[in-house]
Motif scaffolding. Structure first.
Motif, PDB file in Angstrom:
ATOM      1  N   THR A 214      32.198  45.730  34.188  1.00  7.50           N
ATOM      2  CA  THR A 214      33.293  46.604  33.736  1.00  7.50           C
ATOM      3  C   THR A 214      34.545  45.813  33.376  1.00  7.50           C
ATOM      4  OG1 THR A 214      34.020  46.966  36.024  1.00  7.50           O
ATOM      5  CG2 THR A 214      32.455  48.552  35.105  1.00  7.50           C
ATOM      6  N   HIS A 215      34.729  44.648  34.026  1.00 14.06           N
ATOM      7  CA  HIS A 215      35.884  43.792  33.726  1.00 14.06           C
ATOM      8  C   HIS A 215      35.472  42.325  33.831  1.00 14.06           C
ATOM      9  CE1 HIS A 215      37.857  47.519  35.140  1.00 14.06           C
ATOM     10  NE2 HIS A 215      38.797  47.217  34.268  1.00 14.06           N
ATOM     11  N   VAL A 216      35.831  41.548  32.826  1.00 17.44           N
ATOM     12  CA  VAL A 216      35.704  40.091  32.924  1.00 17.44           C
ATOM     13  C   VAL A 216      37.072  39.566  33.349  1.00 17.44           C
ATOM     14  CG1 VAL A 216      35.171  37.950  31.708  1.00 17.44           C
ATOM     15  CG2 VAL A 216      33.946  40.062  31.111  1.00 17.44           C
ATOM     16  N   LEU A 217      37.159  39.052  34.580  1.00 17.27           N
ATOM     17  CA  LEU A 217      38.456  38.662  35.139  1.00 17.27           C
ATOM     18  C   LEU A 217      38.880  37.266  34.680  1.00 17.27           C
ATOM     19  CD1 LEU A 217      38.035  39.997  38.795  1.00 17.27           C
ATOM     20  CD2 LEU A 217      39.031  41.150  36.820  1.00 17.27           C
ATOM     21  N   GLY A 218      37.933  36.342  34.580  1.00 23.35           N
ATOM     22  CA  GLY A 218      38.259  34.974  34.188  1.00 23.35           C
ATOM     23  C   GLY A 218      37.606  33.976  35.117  1.00 23.35           C
ATOM     24  N   LYS A 219      38.160  32.775  35.164  1.00 23.53           N
ATOM     25  CA  LYS A 219      37.573  31.711  35.970  1.00 23.53           C
ATOM     26  C   LYS A 219      38.087  31.779  37.416  1.00 23.53           C
ATOM     27  CE  LYS A 219      35.178  30.113  32.610  1.00 23.53           C
ATOM     28  NZ  LYS A 219      33.707  30.358  32.600  1.00 23.53           N
ATOM     29  N   PRO A 220      37.191  31.601  38.385  1.00 22.27           N
ATOM     30  CA  PRO A 220      37.600  31.628  39.802  1.00 22.27           C
ATOM     31  C   PRO A 220      38.673  30.578  40.086  1.00 22.27           C
ATOM     32  CG  PRO A 220      35.203  31.684  39.606  1.00 22.27           C
ATOM     33  CD  PRO A 220      35.737  31.404  38.227  1.00 22.27           C
ATOM     34  N   GLY A 221      39.569  30.916  41.018  1.00 21.15           N
ATOM     35  CA  GLY A 221      40.619  29.981  41.419  1.00 21.15           C
ATOM     36  C   GLY A 221      41.943  30.219  40.734  1.00 21.15           C
ATOM     37  N   ASN A 222      41.933  30.928  39.615  1.00 20.75           N
ATOM     38  CA  ASN A 222      43.178  31.289  38.946  1.00 20.75           C
ATOM     39  C   ASN A 222      43.860  32.406  39.736  1.00 20.75           C
ATOM     40  OD1 ASN A 222      44.398  33.484  36.925  1.00 20.75           O
ATOM     41  ND2 ASN A 222      44.766  31.451  36.050  1.00 20.75           N
ATOM     42  N   ASN A 223      45.178  32.303  39.937  1.00 22.96           N
ATOM     43  CA  ASN A 223      45.888  33.258  40.789  1.00 22.96           C
ATOM     44  C   ASN A 223      45.703  34.696  40.321  1.00 22.96           C
ATOM     45  OD1 ASN A 223      48.119  33.993  42.857  1.00 22.96           O
ATOM     46  ND2 ASN A 223      48.895  34.828  40.944  1.00 22.96           N
ATOM     47  N   ASN A 224      45.891  34.944  39.039  1.00 21.94           N
ATOM     48  CA  ASN A 224      45.786  36.318  38.549  1.00 21.94           C
ATOM     49  C   ASN A 224      44.366  36.846  38.698  1.00 21.94           C
ATOM     50  OD1 ASN A 224      47.098  38.618  37.210  1.00 21.94           O
ATOM     51  ND2 ASN A 224      45.689  38.167  35.528  1.00 21.94           N
TER      52      ASN A 224
END
Length: 719
Positions: A214-224
């Motif tokens: 449902t959502h692609v958040l991004g790469k792990p470890g990034n604050n957001n």
């Protein structure tokens, strides 16, 4: 009372496997006086003896359904409960009637469920389990035959694509299934991306369900990415639906003369707000007038959110679903769209604002002589932050100094009266981070509570208490109070209380547990005497840990910690849905309308209590992440720490400098065979007599930090 036993049984049968204490049962049958409650208590004992009721936790009871009906499933024995997965892969079902206190031997223990018998059950789901024939001396074992209620709507983890097949690997260690993601449902996610997934199908007989990103958040470890992951992991939405934002933006911002004329006008009365410096939503204001009769009229003005958010609207449905705002370390996730929370409903200075107000006339001893509740319009003269208000209190100078000093004087009197009435004086520490422009933690500090905070707190408590009293007190016509939403807090479990009492006795402190008042009084005295001494932090934290969790309910049992027989939440409708319910119910009853459906509102209360717990967990997760981030470049360094927890898998230690908490694994204690002395909150070495007690000061080395898991591992440094 005529046929009291039947009324008690019917009251318990009206809920879904409810577990209630005697006060809640009394409220269900319309009994609120002390003598009547004692009769209920006696009748409960008779029903226990007759095996019509069973104990269901300390001081709680439920129907013994086996006395009323046989097993309808061809003699098979079924149990409903919550399933708990262990990191080892084992799973157990905790029966809803509580494993410790029911006399039904078939449900007296947790039920073991082997991996092959889990079906499609997931951690914390409510499931129906069929029990296998019992074997003497063996733990009960069963098989999941139905998932009654899913614990999670969405899952967070990473994508792994192998040989053209996409798998979702959950972050949650207790979720022991990979999820297959069909290509059309992948949303262009790539290997290594952190995503949010929902299960869309789970074909019978298969181990792995099918999911959709449902959502692609991004790469792990990034604050957001990690902050959004924390929200999703705790089942909070990542943004408002477009139709909700649109509805909020379309609400008229102008206040008509007709609306103003229907309200009590406080615009010419001295009014101000006091909030944190970084706050954007100001949902409460105070007004002050000195009356000719020598009394002081204090208005507690609360944003009139329900004027704008109507039942059945898309905004209301979204607010109910969320239940609360969420306060992560670096951001606030509001319950209402910003058009409402930060603008229309925020009591900003020099703007006309609609409020729902509680107005009290007080004398110099802070005694209430007159009260009024109703809709108002205000115009705040000044917005203070806590530091500015505190400076005025300390120096006696500044804007509205005379007003603030008088209101603070009244607040201090009310605060002392609360403690004299045996409210518990908890002084909790709140850890705050100094963040750089990229939200990276560069420092840690403790938020200190002072008179300015207490000033606001006391008047909010006054409004909450008086609103609850207004509706909750028995009516003059002898009828039971109308159904209402209360904020309740039960007394500690006897077992926890006894352990704590015996422990502090060994330290030279006497706690009187004969009554609620005597315990609160002796606890306050002990903490006051130990303030500033080495044992204070340990005693303060332990006293908080023995307390029950506050929640929302239509069945009023009072608020133990505050020592209020009637208490609700009226003062924060921008950030708490129960306050919106309270506003609507107060309106309903002030118009002399009939009582609302108690079962319906009890379900609302349970939902709001659950969402509050999830918000609290999300907030803790964000703190743990920032703590791990803060220590990430300090691996190998040695710090002074305090033992903050003892468990079978190790010792928790809190660094004194930064309040970061990590685990010293049990394998680190290899110089002896250690066991846990639960009664003394101590880890004890069997052969050499070495021990570590909750609150002890130790030295630890930071040995590992896992940002993704929000874990910090320490090692004990021995002299």
């Amino acid at each position: 009372m005529k046929n009291l036993s039947k009324q008690i049984l019917e009251a318990l049968a009206s809920g879904k496997n409810e577990k209630l204490n005697y006060k809640q049962i009394a409220a269900k049958v319309g009994i609120y006086d002390k003598k009547g409650r004692e009769e209920v208590k006696e009748q409960i004992e008779q029903l226990l003896y007759a095996k019509m009721l069973v104990k269901a936790g300390r001081g709680k009871y439920k129907l013994n359904y086996k006395q009323f009906k046989g097993n309808s499933d061809t003699g098979r024995n079924y149990v409903v409960g919550k399933i708990e997965m262990k990191r080892s892969g084992m799973a157990f079902v905790i029966p809803q009637n509580d494993k410790q206190d029911t006399p039904d031997e078939s449900q007296a223990e947790d039920i073991f469920v082997a991996d092959g018998n889990l079906g499609n059950a997931l951690n914390n789901d409510i499931v129906k389990v069929v029990l296998f024939p019992s074997r003497k001396g063996k733990r009960p074992e069963g098989q999941v035959v139905e998932v009654i209620q899913r614990s999670k709507k969405q899952l967070v983890g990473t994508i792994s694509i192998k040989k053209g097949i996409a798998y979702f690997i959950p972050d949650n260690a207790f979720f022991r299934r990979d999820i297959i993601i069909p290509g059309r449902l992948l949303r262009k996610a790539k290997t290594g991306d952190k995503v949010v997934v929902v299960i869309v199908d789970w074909p019978a007989g298969t181990r792995s369900p099918l999911g959709e990103v449902t959502h692609v958040l991004g790469k792990p470890g990034n604050n957001n990415v990690e902050m959004l992951a924390i929200l999703a992991e705790n089942d909070f939405p990542l943004k408002f639906p477009a139709n909700v934002e649109e509805a909020a933006n379309n609400i008229p911002t102008e206040i008509s003369e007709k609306e103003i004329n229907q309200r009590r006008d406080f615009r010419s009365v001295t009014t101000f707000t006091i909030d944190p410096a970084d706050a954007k939503d100001f949902d409460d204001a105070l007004s002050f007038e000195k009356l000719e009769n020598g009394l002081y009229r204090i208005g507690i003005h609360i944003a009139d959110v329900t004027h704008y958010v109507r039942p059945g609207s898309v905004i209301d449905a979204e607010a109910y679903s969320r239940g609360t705002s969420v306060y992560l370390v670096d951001r606030t996730i509001p319950m209402l769209p910003e058009a409402l929370s930060n603008n229309l409903c925020s009591l900003r200075p020099h703007e006309d604002k609609l409020c729902y107000s509680a107005v009290f006339d007080l004398d110099d001893s802070a005694k209430v002589h007159k009260e009024w509740f109703g809709h108002t319009v205000i115009n705040s003269d000044r917005r203070f932050n806590y530091e500015e208000a505190q400076n005025i209190i300390e120096t006696g100078t500044g804007d509205l100094a005379e007003v603030i000093l008088k209101i603070n004087e009244l607040a201090q009197i009310m605060r002392q009266k609360r403690f004299d009435s045996n409210a518990i004086n908890f002084e909790t520490e709140e850890v705050k981070f100094k963040l750089d422009e990229e939200s990276h933690p560069i420092g840690v500090y403790l938020k200190e509570q002072k008179e300015a905070n207490w000033l606001i707190e006391e008047f909010m408590l006054l409004a909450n208490k008086k609103v609850a009293e207004k509706i909750g007190r028995k009516r003059l016509n002898g009828k039971a109070p109308n159904t209402f939403v209360y904020r309740i807090h039960d007394k500690p479990l006897d077992e926890k209380l006894d352990t704590f009492k015996n422990f502090v006795k060994k330290l030279g402190h006497e706690l009187n547990t004969k009554s609620t008042k005597s315990f609160s009084s002796s606890l306050n005295q002990m903490l006051a005497e130990q303030k500033g001494k080495p044992d204070y932090d340990m005693l303060s934290k332990l006293s908080i840990r023995i307390m029950s969790r506050a929640c929302y309910s239509t069945e009023n049992i009072g608020h133990y910690g505050l020592a209020f027989p009637y208490y609700t939440h009226f003062t924060s409708p921008i950030r708490r849905y129960p306050d919106m319910m309270v506003h609507r119910l107060l309106d309903h009853y002030l118009a002399n309308k009939e009582s609302v459906n108690p079962e319906q509102y009890e379900e609302y209360c349970k939902h709001c209590s659950q969402m509050e717990q999830q918000a609290t967990q999300a907030e803790r997760d964000s703190v743990k992440y920032k703590q791990a981030e803060y220590l990430a470049d300090k691996v190998g360094e040695i710090f002074e720490a305090t033992v903050s927890g003892i468990s079978k898998w190790g010792i928790y230690a809190e660094l004194k400098e930064s309040k970061c908490e990590g685990l010293i694994p049990m394998r680190s204690f290899d110089d002896d065979f250690y066991f846990i002395d639960e009664e003394n909150y101590t880890l004890v070495g069997l052969h050499h007599g070495r021990s570590l007690r909750f609150g002890d000061t130790i030295k630890v080395k930071v040995v590992a930090v896992d940002l993704i898991k929000k874990q910090m591992d320490f090692d004990i440094v021995r002299d």
